[in-house]
Design a protein around this motif. Structure first.
Motif, PDB file in Angstrom:
ATOM      1  N   LEU A 105       0.841  -1.184   0.000  1.00  0.00           N
ATOM      2  CA  LEU A 105       0.000   0.000   0.000  1.00  0.00           C
ATOM      3  C   LEU A 105       0.884   1.244   0.000  1.00  0.00           C
ATOM      4  N   PRO A 106       0.386   2.349  -0.514  1.00  0.00           N
ATOM      5  CA  PRO A 106       1.179   3.578  -0.472  1.00  0.00           C
ATOM      6  C   PRO A 106       1.394   4.019   0.962  1.00  0.00           C
ATOM      7  N   PRO A 107       2.496   4.696   1.241  1.00  0.00           N
ATOM      8  CA  PRO A 107       2.756   5.137   2.616  1.00  0.00           C
ATOM      9  C   PRO A 107       1.721   6.141   3.085  1.00  0.00           C
ATOM     10  N   ALA A 108       1.390   6.070   4.367  1.00  0.00           N
ATOM     11  CA  ALA A 108       0.415   6.992   4.951  1.00  0.00           C
ATOM     12  C   ALA A 108       1.089   8.305   5.325  1.00  0.00           C
ATOM     13  N   ARG A 109       0.319   9.387   5.275  1.00  0.00           N
ATOM     14  CA  ARG A 109       0.841  10.705   5.617  1.00  0.00           C
ATOM     15  C   ARG A 109       0.971  10.833   7.131  1.00  0.00           C
ATOM     16  N   THR A 110       2.025  11.485   7.551  1.00  0.00           N
ATOM     17  CA  THR A 110       2.207  11.823   8.961  1.00  0.00           C
ATOM     18  C   THR A 110       1.725  13.252   9.178  1.00  0.00           C
ATOM     19  N   GLU A 111       0.748  13.416  10.059  1.00  0.00           N
ATOM     20  CA  GLU A 111       0.134  14.721  10.294  1.00  0.00           C
ATOM     21  C   GLU A 111       0.376  15.169  11.728  1.00  0.00           C
ATOM     22  N   PRO A 112       0.330  16.480  11.992  1.00  0.00           N
ATOM     23  CA  PRO A 112       0.418  16.965  13.381  1.00  0.00           C
ATOM     24  C   PRO A 112      -0.764  16.458  14.203  1.00  0.00           C
ATOM     25  N   THR A 113      -0.561  16.364  15.494  1.00  0.00           N
ATOM     26  CA  THR A 113      -1.635  15.865  16.358  1.00  0.00           C
ATOM     27  C   THR A 113      -2.741  16.893  16.554  1.00  0.00           C
ATOM     28  N   ALA A 114      -2.455  18.165  16.298  1.00  0.00           N
ATOM     29  CA  ALA A 114      -3.446  19.225  16.504  1.00  0.00           C
ATOM     30  C   ALA A 114      -4.021  19.680  15.171  1.00  0.00           C
ATOM     31  N   VAL A 115      -5.361  19.845  15.140  1.00  0.00           N
ATOM     32  CA  VAL A 115      -6.063  20.385  13.979  1.00  0.00           C
ATOM     33  C   VAL A 115      -6.818  21.628  14.447  1.00  0.00           C
ATOM     34  N   VAL A 116      -6.559  22.768  13.821  1.00  0.00           N
ATOM     35  CA  VAL A 116      -7.131  24.040  14.267  1.00  0.00           C
ATOM     36  C   VAL A 116      -7.833  24.714  13.102  1.00  0.00           C
ATOM     37  N   ALA A 117      -9.020  25.233  13.374  1.00  0.00           N
ATOM     38  CA  ALA A 117      -9.767  26.013  12.389  1.00  0.00           C
ATOM     39  C   ALA A 117     -10.351  27.239  13.084  1.00  0.00           C
ATOM     40  N   VAL A 118      -9.870  28.404  12.718  1.00  0.00           N
ATOM     41  CA  VAL A 118     -10.333  29.661  13.297  1.00  0.00           C
ATOM     42  C   VAL A 118     -10.859  30.527  12.154  1.00  0.00           C
ATOM     43  N   PHE A 119     -12.164  30.798  12.175  1.00  0.00           N
ATOM     44  CA  PHE A 119     -12.802  31.556  11.097  1.00  0.00           C
ATOM     45  C   PHE A 119     -12.503  30.913   9.741  1.00  0.00           C
ATOM     46  N   GLY A 120     -12.478  29.621   9.723  1.00  0.00           N
ATOM     47  CA  GLY A 120     -12.204  28.907   8.486  1.00  0.00           C
ATOM     48  C   GLY A 120     -12.503  27.432   8.647  1.00  0.00           C
ATOM     49  N   GLY A 121     -11.899  26.618   7.797  1.00  0.00           N
ATOM     50  CA  GLY A 121     -12.140  25.191   7.852  1.00  0.00           C
ATOM     51  C   GLY A 121     -10.858  24.389   7.746  1.00  0.00           C
ATOM     52  N   ALA A 122     -10.890  23.172   8.256  1.00  0.00           N
ATOM     53  CA  ALA A 122      -9.748  22.252   8.182  1.00  0.00           C
ATOM     54  C   ALA A 122     -10.286  20.837   8.065  1.00  0.00           C
ATOM     55  N   ALA A 123      -9.510  19.974   7.421  1.00  0.00           N
ATOM     56  CA  ALA A 123      -9.961  18.598   7.219  1.00  0.00           C
ATOM     57  C   ALA A 123      -8.768  17.653   7.230  1.00  0.00           C
ATOM     58  N   ARG A 124      -9.022  16.433   7.711  1.00  0.00           N
ATOM     59  CA  ARG A 124      -8.080  15.316   7.627  1.00  0.00           C
ATOM     60  C   ARG A 124      -8.808  14.169   6.935  1.00  0.00           C
ATOM     61  N   LYS A 125      -8.346  13.800   5.755  1.00  0.00           N
ATOM     62  CA  LYS A 125      -8.989  12.741   4.992  1.00  0.00           C
ATOM     63  C   LYS A 125      -7.931  11.855   4.357  1.00  0.00           C
ATOM     64  N   GLY A 126      -8.385  10.761   3.786  1.00  0.00           N
ATOM     65  CA  GLY A 126      -7.492   9.883   3.043  1.00  0.00           C
ATOM     66  C   GLY A 126      -6.660   8.992   3.936  1.00  0.00           C
ATOM     67  N   ARG A 127      -5.500   8.629   3.434  1.00  0.00           N
ATOM     68  CA  ARG A 127      -4.619   7.679   4.117  1.00  0.00           C
ATOM     69  C   ARG A 127      -3.603   8.445   4.951  1.00  0.00           C
ATOM     70  N   TRP A 128      -3.915   8.621   6.235  1.00  0.00           N
ATOM     71  CA  TRP A 128      -3.029   9.337   7.137  1.00  0.00           C
ATOM     72  C   TRP A 128      -2.871   8.538   8.425  1.00  0.00           C
ATOM     73  N   VAL A 129      -1.780   8.779   9.126  1.00  0.00           N
ATOM     74  CA  VAL A 129      -1.449   8.022  10.333  1.00  0.00           C
ATOM     75  C   VAL A 129      -2.163   8.643  11.531  1.00  0.00           C
ATOM     76  N   VAL A 130      -2.925   7.828  12.245  1.00  0.00           N
ATOM     77  CA  VAL A 130      -3.617   8.270  13.451  1.00  0.00           C
ATOM     78  C   VAL A 130      -2.873   7.730  14.662  1.00  0.00           C
ATOM     79  N   GLY A 131      -2.384   8.636  15.493  1.00  0.00           N
ATOM     80  CA  GLY A 131      -1.693   8.225  16.710  1.00  0.00           C
ATOM     81  C   GLY A 131      -2.665   8.052  17.865  1.00  0.00           C
ATOM     82  N   SER A 132      -2.138   8.108  19.061  1.00  0.00           N
ATOM     83  CA  SER A 132      -2.981   7.903  20.239  1.00  0.00           C
ATOM     84  C   SER A 132      -3.750   9.152  20.638  1.00  0.00           C
ATOM     85  N   GLN A 133      -3.318  10.336  20.156  1.00  0.00           N
ATOM     86  CA  GLN A 133      -3.956  11.585  20.559  1.00  0.00           C
ATOM     87  C   GLN A 133      -4.183  12.478  19.340  1.00  0.00           C
ATOM     88  N   VAL A 134      -5.375  13.069  19.258  1.00  0.00           N
ATOM     89  CA  VAL A 134      -5.694  14.079  18.251  1.00  0.00           C
ATOM     90  C   VAL A 134      -6.490  15.174  18.946  1.00  0.00           C
TER      91      VAL A 134
END
Length: 235
Positions: A105-134
């Motif tokens: 399988l293709p390698p999964a993306r490594t993303e920061p543990t924090a997702v922030v949206a202030v007066f806007g939008g943010a998304a996490r989709k597709g094949r990404w690595v989920v750790g123990s904390q988000v």
């Protein structure tokens, strides 16, 4: 008086006959189905049952019953009966069945543990690595967390939600356990809890608060995760 004439001595040499030793019984060999199963054998059968469940060959109840029986099996024969009615699987003879080759399988993306949206939008989709904390923080904005194609590195994922005049939406595969413990203050915090049939499946916990905002989490039907670190349960 004995008048019988003595017998002439025989010209043949006299040999002492050795008493034959009793034959030793053959060592009884244990039949193949009676061989003791190892942890690797149980895990291999559990993998095959998970694949059969993902393909729709087993119902939720059948899968749960066979998984429990697989991890409690003592012999190879007990394991063989669990997959005898599943086609194209070499599990009818677990002792000689080769391990299935992993699909690249293709390698999964490594993303920061924090997702922030202030007066806007943010998304996490597709094949990404989920750790123990988000951590998901939405302030006058919106966040979408989609775990249906993600790779679970931890057996338990804790998603902390803080929504202030904003919203956070979480979607998980249908074969994980989902629980929630958040609160809504002048807002809504809706988690559609479910328990996976597989006791080794990942657990996703949603906690936090929605203040004048909203947070929701539910499973997406038809999406199943197969890559995760399995929990070691006491047997």
């Amino acid at each position: 008086m004995d008048t019988s004439s003595p017998q002439p001595p025989s010209d043949r040499p006299v040999h002492l006959e050795k008493q034959a030793e009793p034959a030793r019984p053959p060592v009884a060999r244990v039949a193949e189905p009676e061989l003791r199963a190892s942890d690797a054998d149980r895990e291999r059968i559990a993998d095959l049952l998970r694949d059969a469940y993902a393909e729709g060959r087993l119902t939720v109840d059948e899968h749960a019953e066979r998984i429990e029986a697989a991890y409690g099996a003592r012999t190879m024969g007990e394991l063989a009966t669990l997959t005898r009615d599943l086609p194209s699987h070499p599990a009818t003879d677990p002792a000689t069945a080769p391990l299935p080759a992993p699909t690249p399988l293709p390698p999964a993306r490594t993303e920061p543990t924090a997702v922030v949206a202030v007066f806007g939008g943010a998304a996490r989709k597709g094949r990404w690595v989920v750790g123990s904390q988000v951590r998901a923080t939405a302030v006058f904005g919106g966040i979408e967390l989609d775990l249906t194609d993600a790779v679970f590195e931890s057996p338990e994922v804790v998603i902390t939600v803080n929504a202030v005049f904003g919203g956070v939406s979480v979607r998980v595969p249908e074969n994980v356990t989902l629980v929630g413990s958040g609160v809504g203050i002048f807002g809504g915090f809706d988690v559609r809890e479910q328990t996976a049939a597989d006791p080794y499946a990942p657990v996703v916990r949603i906690k936090g608060a929605a203040v004048f905002g909203g947070a929701d989490a539910k499973a997406r039907r038809g999406k199943k995760v197969k890559e995760w670190v399995r929990r070691q349960l006491d047997r």
